[in-house]
Design an enzyme around this catalytic site. Structure first.
Site, PDB file in Angstrom:
ATOM      1  N   TYR A   1     -10.340   0.578 -10.674  1.00 35.42           N
ATOM      2  CA  TYR A   1     -11.383  -0.228 -10.044  1.00 35.42           C
ATOM      3  C   TYR A   1     -12.668  -0.180 -10.874  1.00 35.42           C
ATOM      4  CZ  TYR A   1     -14.380  -1.723  -6.093  1.00 35.42           C
ATOM      5  OH  TYR A   1     -15.266  -2.364  -5.269  1.00 35.42           O
TER       6      TYR A   1
ATOM      7  N   SER B   1     -15.272   3.693   1.525  1.00 32.86           N
ATOM      8  CA  SER B   1     -14.850   2.327   1.802  1.00 32.86           C
ATOM      9  C   SER B   1     -13.818   2.292   2.929  1.00 32.86           C
ATOM     10  CB  SER B   1     -14.275   1.692   0.532  1.00 32.86           C
ATOM     11  OG  SER B   1     -13.974   0.332   0.744  1.00 32.86           O
TER      12      SER B   1
ATOM     13  N   ARG C   1      -8.756   3.825  -7.573  1.00 31.27           N
ATOM     14  CA  ARG C   1     -10.208   3.958  -7.437  1.00 31.27           C
ATOM     15  C   ARG C   1     -10.522   5.439  -7.280  1.00 31.27           C
ATOM     16  NH1 ARG C   1     -13.615   0.765  -2.696  1.00 31.27           N
ATOM     17  NH2 ARG C   1     -15.676   0.784  -3.721  1.00 31.27           N
TER      18      ARG C   1
ATOM     19  N   HIS D   1       0.836  -1.203   0.000  1.00 32.99           N
ATOM     20  CA  HIS D   1       0.000   0.000   0.000  1.00 32.99           C
ATOM     21  C   HIS D   1       0.874   1.257   0.000  1.00 32.99           C
ATOM     22  CE1 HIS D   1      -3.749  -2.014   0.450  1.00 32.99           C
ATOM     23  NE2 HIS D   1      -3.687  -2.268   1.745  1.00 32.99           N
TER      24      HIS D   1
ATOM     25  N   ARG E   1     -17.348  -5.613   1.757  1.00 32.48           N
ATOM     26  CA  ARG E   1     -18.560  -4.892   2.152  1.00 32.48           C
ATOM     27  C   ARG E   1     -19.513  -4.849   0.958  1.00 32.48           C
ATOM     28  NH1 ARG E   1     -20.744   0.404   2.853  1.00 32.48           N
ATOM     29  NH2 ARG E   1     -19.166   1.268   1.450  1.00 32.48           N
ATOM     30  N   LYS E   2     -19.464  -3.787   0.147  1.00 32.01           N
ATOM     31  CA  LYS E   2     -20.357  -3.659  -1.012  1.00 32.01           C
ATOM     32  C   LYS E   2     -19.647  -3.898  -2.335  1.00 32.01           C
ATOM     33  CE  LYS E   2     -23.855  -0.497   0.841  1.00 32.01           C
ATOM     34  NZ  LYS E   2     -24.545   0.802   0.624  1.00 32.01           N
ATOM     35  N   GLY E   3     -18.431  -3.384  -2.450  1.00 31.78           N
ATOM     36  CA  GLY E   3     -17.687  -3.555  -3.697  1.00 31.78           C
ATOM     37  C   GLY E   3     -18.308  -2.860  -4.885  1.00 31.78           C
TER      38      GLY E   3
END
Length: 302
Positions: free
Chosen positions: A203, A148, A140, A118, A259-261
């Site tokens: 993303y 997020s 992203r 990262h 989570r949601k993506g």
């Protein structure tokens, strides 16, 4: 579950248990102005990175937190496995989570080594650039990344929690979150937008057409895959498919990671003022750049 995955899940479960008994201020440390999670990394790990010797056939995955790192781990593993470069898909070690002793052990791993980080590219071992190792970067849009990351902080026992979205947003914009500023990362990667050994994907594009994304990444790595292999990888690496298997691959940490993506969830969190603040920051840092165009800010953040 692969044999490589079992010790990883066990290690994560032990870490989560340790975190329960720690004070919030002990969960992080600041090193050279950047915050890091103390249960995952230490200053000596980051120091050891400086002398890490990359190989020409290494693959490095780079991503700011919550930009699709865990997603691309699966994609890269499956691409390399399908191309005959890996005997078994395996956990990809974060360089900054690797202590000096384990860092030395990385030199004993057979090629192809797939590694990840990262870290801001300015802090990535220079040998990756000198050896022209393949580097895959996933970006992203900054608004969805913020949302997020906020939920990741507050669901993750390894990190301190934020009492409110507004408090998190303020620190996200100032770069006072783990791994520093999103915009500092993006600006640093812009320098490599035309580099032959750095490929930057987004993303949002991968969500829109993962099959095309898998094919594109495989070509960048100079791997030959059949149409059937590419399609299979794309089907196995959708968010829903990965979430269904997350308990097996990540143990209880799966609830933190998956989570949601989705794309566009920022609209459920941002105030108009906060949205304008990010717009201004993007304009200042990335407007008019090739990387800024790649993010498709007008499409995903307006």
């Amino acid at each position: 579950m692969s044999q490589m995955q079992i010790p990883f899940v066990k290690e994560v479960e032990e870490m989560l248990e340790t975190a329960k008994n720690m004070k919030p201020e002990d969960l992080e440390f600041k090193y050279k102005g950047i915050l890091y999670p103390s249960l995952l990394s230490q200053p000596e790990n980051i120091d050891a990175m400086e002398s890490f010797e990359a190989r020409e056939d290494d693959i490095l995955l780079g991503a700011y937190p919550k930009c699709g790192y865990n997603w691309m781990i699966q994609v890269l593993n499956k691409i390399a496995f399908s191309a005959g470069k890996l005997k078994n898909p395996k956990y990809i070690p974060y360089l900054e989570f690797t202590n000096p002793e384990k860092m030395k052990n990385l030199s004993t791993l057979p090629s192809t080594r797939i590694l990840g980080t990262h870290m801001n590219p300015d802090n990535i071992p220079v040998s990756f650039f000198e050896k022209k190792s393949k580097i895959l970067v996933v970006l992203r849009n900054p608004k969805d990344t913020a949302v997020s990351y906020f939920h990741f902080y507050n669901k993750n026992p390894v990190l301190p929690t934020f009492e409110s979205w507004d408090k998190f947003f303020s620190q996200y914009m100032s770069g006072d979150v783990m791994w520093g500023s999103y915009f500092d990362h993006a600006v640093a990667w812009e320098k490599y937008i035309d580099s032959e050994n750095v490929k930057i994907v987004t993303y949002e594009d991968l969500k829109a057409n993962l099959t095309e994304g898998v094919e594109d990444i495989a070509k960048y790595l100079n791997y030959t895959l059949s149409d059937e292999q590419i399609q299979t990888i794309a089907e196995e690496c959708t968010f829903d498919a990965m979430k269904d298997k997350s308990q097996e691959t990540h143990g209880s940490f799966s609830k933190v990671i998956f989570r949601k993506g989705g794309v566009g969830d920022w609209k459920n969190h941002f105030s108009e003022e906060q949205s304008k603040e990010v717009d201004a920051k993007f304009e200042q840092c990335l407007a008019g750049t090739k990387l800024g165009a790649k993010i498709k800010y007008e499409v995903h953040c307006k």
